[in-house]
Design a protein around this motif. Structure first.
Motif, PDB file in Angstrom:
ATOM      1  N   LEU A  41      19.177  22.572  40.656  1.00 13.32           N
ATOM      2  CA  LEU A  41      19.569  23.155  41.941  1.00 13.32           C
ATOM      3  C   LEU A  41      21.019  23.625  41.901  1.00 13.32           C
ATOM      4  O   LEU A  41      21.361  24.691  42.442  1.00 13.32           O
ATOM      5  N   LEU A  42      21.877  22.880  41.238  1.00 18.14           N
ATOM      6  CA  LEU A  42      23.281  23.281  41.101  1.00 18.14           C
ATOM      7  C   LEU A  42      23.389  24.561  40.279  1.00 18.14           C
ATOM      8  O   LEU A  42      24.134  25.491  40.635  1.00 18.14           O
ATOM      9  N   LEU A  43      22.601  24.629  39.184  1.00 17.25           N
ATOM     10  CA  LEU A  43      22.611  25.823  38.347  1.00 17.25           C
ATOM     11  C   LEU A  43      22.119  27.034  39.128  1.00 17.25           C
ATOM     12  O   LEU A  43      22.697  28.127  39.042  1.00 17.25           O
ATOM     13  N   ALA A  44      21.058  26.865  39.908  1.00 17.71           N
ATOM     14  CA  ALA A  44      20.513  27.970  40.692  1.00 17.71           C
ATOM     15  C   ALA A  44      21.528  28.455  41.731  1.00 17.71           C
ATOM     16  O   ALA A  44      21.651  29.665  41.990  1.00 17.71           O
ATOM     17  N   THR A  45      22.261  27.520  42.325  1.00 19.10           N
ATOM     18  CA  THR A  45      23.284  27.901  43.310  1.00 19.10           C
ATOM     19  C   THR A  45      24.372  28.732  42.655  1.00 19.10           C
ATOM     20  O   THR A  45      24.827  29.741  43.217  1.00 19.10           O
ATOM     21  N   VAL A  46      24.785  28.325  41.463  1.00 13.39           N
ATOM     22  CA  VAL A  46      25.801  29.093  40.728  1.00 13.39           C
ATOM     23  C   VAL A  46      25.286  30.495  40.421  1.00 13.39           C
ATOM     24  O   VAL A  46      25.999  31.495  40.604  1.00 13.39           O
ATOM     25  N   LEU A  47      24.043  30.595  39.958  1.00 12.03           N
ATOM     26  CA  LEU A  47      23.480  31.902  39.627  1.00 12.03           C
ATOM     27  C   LEU A  47      23.288  32.765  40.868  1.00 12.03           C
ATOM     28  O   LEU A  47      23.364  34.003  40.789  1.00 12.03           O
ATOM     29  N   LEU A  48      23.032  32.126  42.013  1.00 16.03           N
ATOM     30  CA  LEU A  48      22.838  32.874  43.252  1.00 16.03           C
ATOM     31  C   LEU A  48      24.088  33.682  43.619  1.00 16.03           C
ATOM     32  O   LEU A  48      23.996  34.775  44.196  1.00 16.03           O
ATOM     33  N   PHE A  49      25.247  33.148  43.269  1.00 15.13           N
ATOM     34  CA  PHE A  49      26.506  33.840  43.588  1.00 15.13           C
ATOM     35  C   PHE A  49      27.130  34.501  42.353  1.00 15.13           C
ATOM     36  O   PHE A  49      28.321  34.770  42.315  1.00 15.13           O
ATOM     37  N   ALA A  50      26.290  34.768  41.350  1.00 13.30           N
ATOM     38  CA  ALA A  50      26.800  35.408  40.137  1.00 13.30           C
ATOM     39  C   ALA A  50      27.315  36.813  40.423  1.00 13.30           C
ATOM     40  O   ALA A  50      28.226  37.309  39.738  1.00 13.30           O
ATOM     41  N   TRP A  51      26.776  37.481  41.458  1.00 11.41           N
ATOM     42  CA  TRP A  51      27.195  38.847  41.777  1.00 11.41           C
ATOM     43  C   TRP A  51      28.678  38.903  42.183  1.00 11.41           C
ATOM     44  O   TRP A  51      29.311  39.962  42.097  1.00 11.41           O
ATOM     45  N   VAL A  93      31.036  37.360  40.612  1.00  5.53           N
ATOM     46  CA  VAL A  93      31.812  37.391  39.370  1.00  5.53           C
ATOM     47  C   VAL A  93      31.353  38.515  38.457  1.00  5.53           C
ATOM     48  O   VAL A  93      32.168  39.237  37.849  1.00  5.53           O
ATOM     49  N   VAL A  94      30.037  38.693  38.372  1.00  8.58           N
ATOM     50  CA  VAL A  94      29.463  39.699  37.475  1.00  8.58           C
ATOM     51  C   VAL A  94      29.168  40.971  38.270  1.00  8.58           C
ATOM     52  O   VAL A  94      28.770  40.911  39.437  1.00  8.58           O
ATOM     53  N   ASP A  95      29.347  42.078  37.631  1.00 13.95           N
ATOM     54  CA  ASP A  95      29.119  43.360  38.295  1.00 13.95           C
ATOM     55  C   ASP A  95      27.618  43.660  38.333  1.00 13.95           C
ATOM     56  O   ASP A  95      27.072  44.336  37.451  1.00 13.95           O
ATOM     57  N   GLU A  96      26.960  43.108  39.366  1.00 20.14           N
ATOM     58  CA  GLU A  96      25.539  43.360  39.551  1.00 20.14           C
ATOM     59  C   GLU A  96      25.207  43.215  41.031  1.00 20.14           C
ATOM     60  O   GLU A  96      25.933  42.554  41.773  1.00 20.14           O
ATOM     61  N   PRO A  97      24.136  43.839  41.492  1.00 21.47           N
ATOM     62  CA  PRO A  97      23.761  43.728  42.914  1.00 21.47           C
ATOM     63  C   PRO A  97      23.384  42.293  43.263  1.00 21.47           C
ATOM     64  O   PRO A  97      22.894  41.540  42.427  1.00 21.47           O
ATOM     65  N   MET A  98      23.575  41.954  44.534  1.00  8.91           N
ATOM     66  CA  MET A  98      23.194  40.622  45.008  1.00  8.91           C
ATOM     67  C   MET A  98      21.693  40.392  44.827  1.00  8.91           C
ATOM     68  O   MET A  98      21.254  39.282  44.574  1.00  8.91           O
ATOM     69  N   ARG A  99      20.940  41.480  44.937  1.00  8.07           N
ATOM     70  CA  ARG A  99      19.485  41.394  44.765  1.00  8.07           C
ATOM     71  C   ARG A  99      19.140  40.824  43.394  1.00  8.07           C
ATOM     72  O   ARG A  99      18.266  39.948  43.269  1.00  8.07           O
ATOM     73  N   SER A 133      21.051  38.930  41.417  1.00 11.09           N
ATOM     74  CA  SER A 133      21.474  37.527  41.329  1.00 11.09           C
ATOM     75  C   SER A 133      20.474  36.617  42.032  1.00 11.09           C
ATOM     76  O   SER A 133      20.117  35.548  41.533  1.00 11.09           O
ATOM     77  N   PHE A 134      20.019  37.053  43.229  1.00 12.12           N
ATOM     78  CA  PHE A 134      19.044  36.268  43.974  1.00 12.12           C
ATOM     79  C   PHE A 134      17.745  36.133  43.179  1.00 12.12           C
ATOM     80  O   PHE A 134      17.172  35.037  43.055  1.00 12.12           O
ATOM     81  N   TYR A 135      17.304  37.253  42.617  1.00 13.76           N
ATOM     82  CA  TYR A 135      16.055  37.271  41.849  1.00 13.76           C
ATOM     83  C   TYR A 135      16.157  36.321  40.650  1.00 13.76           C
ATOM     84  O   TYR A 135      15.242  35.548  40.358  1.00 13.76           O
ATOM     85  N   ARG A 136      17.296  36.366  39.944  1.00 14.52           N
ATOM     86  CA  ARG A 136      17.467  35.514  38.763  1.00 14.52           C
ATOM     87  C   ARG A 136      17.504  34.035  39.163  1.00 14.52           C
ATOM     88  O   ARG A 136      16.912  33.186  38.487  1.00 14.52           O
ATOM     89  N   ALA A 137      18.195  33.725  40.247  1.00 22.59           N
ATOM     90  CA  ALA A 137      18.274  32.330  40.693  1.00 22.59           C
ATOM     91  C   ALA A 137      16.884  31.793  41.041  1.00 22.59           C
ATOM     92  O   ALA A 137      16.532  30.658  40.692  1.00 22.59           O
ATOM     93  N   MET A 138      16.075  32.602  41.722  1.00 21.71           N
ATOM     94  CA  MET A 138      14.718  32.176  42.062  1.00 21.71           C
ATOM     95  C   MET A 138      13.879  31.978  40.792  1.00 21.71           C
ATOM     96  O   MET A 138      13.091  31.023  40.679  1.00 21.71           O
ATOM     97  N   ALA A 139      14.049  32.872  39.838  1.00 24.01           N
ATOM     98  CA  ALA A 139      13.282  32.759  38.592  1.00 24.01           C
ATOM     99  C   ALA A 139      13.651  31.483  37.831  1.00 24.01           C
ATOM    100  O   ALA A 139      12.786  30.806  37.274  1.00 24.01           O
ATOM    101  N   VAL A 140      14.928  31.131  37.840  1.00 19.77           N
ATOM    102  CA  VAL A 140      15.369  29.917  37.155  1.00 19.77           C
ATOM    103  C   VAL A 140      14.797  28.679  37.843  1.00 19.77           C
ATOM    104  O   VAL A 140      14.344  27.731  37.190  1.00 19.77           O
TER     105      VAL A 140
END
Length: 794
Positions: free
Chosen positions: A397-407, A409-415, A417-424
């Protein structure tokens, strides 16, 4: 288990014990069984509830519900198995059974109609869910409903995808409507469980799937969200169906006994339900009928297929008891050739049996109840995976939270980041790990029960599959347990008839197997018309012999070591020499003294079991490298029997407390099983890693005392039990490896861009794989049956 403590008591009040125990190593139900086997009685203050849920919960849901039950004031211990078997131990002074049932309803636990509530000392068997045909209709209908919804979701998803691909001219809302309908059917059961999770303030995989599907819909990926819900619902429907097979394998045991019986009352034959049968009723069994009750044969000769209860492959001949009155007074002492069990199948002869147990107390009923309770007992691996999940899930859950806000830090759409966090989150959910061990344990226990072996939970199943050492009691385990008189050596001036008459008179007061053999063989050796004197005042000295009064004089019968100790005079020189010679030839010996005069000695010999040598050879092939025989007989006698059956270590001259010390010594060196009859060996079994009792179908104490109970007294079932346990342990390890391996591969893959649909497919596939792998245990067969036959022929 810690040392029991006792408190001061007033004269005339029963002694009380307070037992402190480690709940991670032994269950309260197991303690209850051991107490009962030891002759103790649990206070009526403590209740025992055995229920069957209408619909088996998923593994993580079961753990959540279990924690909720344990938090209820008055609940001492609660366990829920993967098949929906619910066992609760509770304190009646703090909560009533009615209040507990209301609490269950408050937790959303639908209980099957035919459940049982009772006190620990009187629990009948728990045929708690199956209908008249032995099937659990509530669970089956639930699984069928989920499967229909999953298939409907898949069909609508395929229809929507076909419109998008091949009908571009169709209105866009048609494909959307198909996807929305696929959402409805795919998420119908998931929503119910997710809402229950949220009500309990828990974030489980069901909630996660809904969030991921809703997120996909919000991002416009309706097809992908529908695919996610379809795969998830299909995977769990298949999982429930597969687990239902294991559940039905156990419930089929409950359907073995017939519903009615033909009873002879007042000279008339009447048909009654088995629940109406009373102890002492005479039941008429027609050829090829199933027996309705436990009892003994009073009329007729036939052969009976006992495989449903004892696992014996060949029918067993049955004949009437010689003395019905004695059999009625001591039903536990009835010989196997006259004893019958409910659920077994009569052969071609008609029988009349006298009932010795009510339907709820029959051997079959007790096995079904104990197997049902065994489902709820966790294995060491299951406890380990539970501890792992408590750390792993928050980390994910901590890892997913970090990935949820990856956008951020990383140049990518929030969509993205959200998709990747759900997949993880989907990939890392340890559903397969949660079901990996319970499914294997359940299948192993069900397979064992079908062959007349009762394994009381995952712990003995795993332990039996890992050990390399075994200790065996001699009498009744490696030998037939029916010793015969081989020599009668009267002292000078004493006739053989006098020696036998005094011995028979005293031994007739005892119900010990050795006493029965002395009386039976002694009477056969007596001359016609020889009078047997009156005897009274039996005093048994466990492991040594007995004392009684015969014809007004004190009589002492027992081992040579009994004489010359405890104030008794030693044996005279001639009797001592006779006993020494008999022992050298491998005989069990008894000295007889009447008044102050030694009457002589009697030599007996117990025949090794025909199957013992072959069974021990199979155990060696299975990896049991060390076998030790423990015996109360003289060392020379023990060594003679050990040599005949192929055991290299024989420890003789052991009193019951010496056997306990021997088990402690053996266990200090490695895990070890103790194999015995479960009655005289109960203390030694309690100190073994696993206690194994033989012939448990005819012994209530053996059923309660053992961790593993062989229902028949055929030693060949022991290699089967060990082989099955080894296979189950291998399957458990395979399942855990697959479960953790899939997570280890999927998490990095989803971080690198693997889609939710693929993650769900692999995730659900791994869950189904471990269940199917576990179900292979239901088809387990003894790998060496031909070896046994060849060895027996040799």
């Amino acid at each position: 288990m810690k040392k029991p403590t006792s408190t001061a008591r007033l004269p005339g009040t029963p002694a009380e014990l307070c037992i402190h125990y480690d709940g991670t190593k032994i269950s309260l139900t197991r303690i209850r069984e051991v107490i009962k086997a030891s002759g103790g009685i649990l206070s009526e203050r403590f209740g025992h509830l055995l229920l069957r849920l209408e619909r088996p919960p998923r593994a993580r849901q079961a753990r959540r519900l279990q924690e909720g039950l344990n938090a209820i004031s008055g609940v001492l211990e609660a366990r829920i198995s993967a098949t929906g078997q619910l066992r609760i131990e509770f304190d009646r002074q703090r909560i009533s059974s009615q209040a507990l049932q209301q609490a269950l309803a408050g937790l959303g636990l639908p209980v099957a109609a035919s459940s049982y509530t009772g006190s620990p000392g009187s629990a009948p068997y728990g045929d708690t869910a199956p209908g008249p045909d032995g099937k659990s209709h509530g669970a089956l209908s639930g699984a069928s409903s989920e499967m229909r919804c999953a298939l409907a979701s898949g069909a609508l998803l395929a229809l929507g995808a076909a419109m998008d691909a091949w009908l571009p001219a169709a209105p866009p809302w048609l494909a959307w409507a198909c996807y929305a309908a696929a959402y409805f059917f795919g998420g119908l059961h998931t929503v119910r469980e997710a809402l229950e999770n949220l009500r309990q303030r828990r974030f489980e995989i069901d909630t996660l799937m809904l969030v991921a599907a809703a997120g996909a819909a919000a991002l416009g990926s309706w097809a992908e969200g529908a695919l996610l819900l379809f795969l998830f619902s299909l995977g769990h429907a298949l999982e429930h169906y597969a687990m239902g097979r294991a559940r039905r394998a156990i419930e089929a045991l409950a359907a073995l006994a017939p519903d009615t019986a033909t009873v002879r009352r007042d000279g008339q034959l009447v048909e009654l339900s088995v629940e109406q049968l009373q102890v002492g009723d005479l039941v008429v069994v027609k050829p090829h009928e199933r027996l309705a009750a436990d009892g003994f044969v009073v009329q007729g000769v036939s052969s009976i297929n006992q495989a449903p209860v004892t696992g014996e492959s060949m029918p067993v001949d049955k004949r009437p008891v010689e003395d019905p009155a004695q059999a009625r007074a001591y039903p536990g002492a009835v010989e196997a050739i006259s004893r019958v069990f409910a659920g077994t199948i009569n052969g071609s002869g008609a029988l009349e049996i006298e009932v010795t147990r009510r339907a709820t107390d029959s051997a079959l009923a007790r096995v079904v109840r104990m197997v049902s309770e065994a489902e709820t007992r966790k294995s060491p691996t299951q406890r380990l995976t539970d501890r792992f999940e408590r750390i792993f899930v928050p980390a994910v859950l901590l890892l997913a939270t970090v990935l949820l806000f990856a956008w951020v830090v990383v140049d990518e759409p929030m969509r993205d980041s959200f998709y990747r966090a759900m997949a993880v989150l989907v990939a890392a959910s340890p559903c397969a790990l949660a079901i990996a061990t319970p499914s294997a344990v359940l299948s192993g226990i069900a397979r064992a029960a079908r062959s007349g072996v009762l394994i009381k939970g995952g712990a003995p199943l795993e332990t039996l599959g890992a050990l390399q050492s075994m200790a065996f009691d001699k009498t009744g385990t490696l030998t037939e347990g029916r010793p015969r008189i081989t020599e009668v050596r009267p002292a000078q001036g004493v006739s053989e008839q006098e020696l036998l008459a005094v011995t028979i008179a005293a031994e007739s007061l005892s119900d010990h197997p050795l006493a029965s053999a002395l009386v039976q063989d002694g009477r056969a050796r007596l001359d016609a018309g020889t009078a047997i004197p009156a005897a009274s005042g039996l005093r048994s000295m466990t492991g040594k012999g007995l004392a009684a009064t015969v014809a007004g004089q004190p009589v002492l019968i027992g081992k040579a070591e009994l004489f010359g100790s405890g104030g008794e005079a030693p044996l005279d020189a001639s009797t001592a020499r006779v006993i020494a010679g008999l022992r050298e030839s491998g005989r069990t010996t008894l000295a007889v003294r009447m008044g102050g005069r030694d009457l002589g000695a009697i030599g007996m010999m117990d025949t090794p079991r025909a199957s013992a040598q072959a069974a021990l050879q199979q155990l060696r092939q299975l990896g049991i490298s060390r076998m030790v025989m423990l015996s109360g007989d003289h060392a020379k006698v023990a060594e003679a029997v050990a040599q005949q059956v192929g055991i290299t270590e024989a420890w003789g001259d052991l009193m019951p407390e010496d056997k306990v010390a021997a088990m402690r010594e053996l266990r200090s060196q490695a895990q070890v099983a103790m194999v015995g009859d479960g009655v005289n060996d109960a203390p030694a079994m309690a100190h073994a890693s696993v206690g194994v009792a033989m012939g448990a179908a005819g012994s209530d104490v053996a059923l309660e005392a053992a961790d593993v109970a062989l229902m028949s007294d055929d030693l060949r079932h022991l290699p089967f039990a060990v082989g099955l346990s080894r296979k189950a342990r291998a399957v458990i390890r395979q399942n855990v490896f697959v479960s953790l391996g899939v997570v280890a591969v999927l998490v990095p893959a989803t971080i690198m861009g693997l889609g939710i649909g693929a993650a769900v497919a692999v995730h659900e596939g791994s869950t189904l794989l471990v269940v199917i792998n576990a179900l292979r245990l239901l088809a387990y067969r003894d790998p060496m049956p031909t070896v046994t036959k060849a060895q027996e022929a040799a």
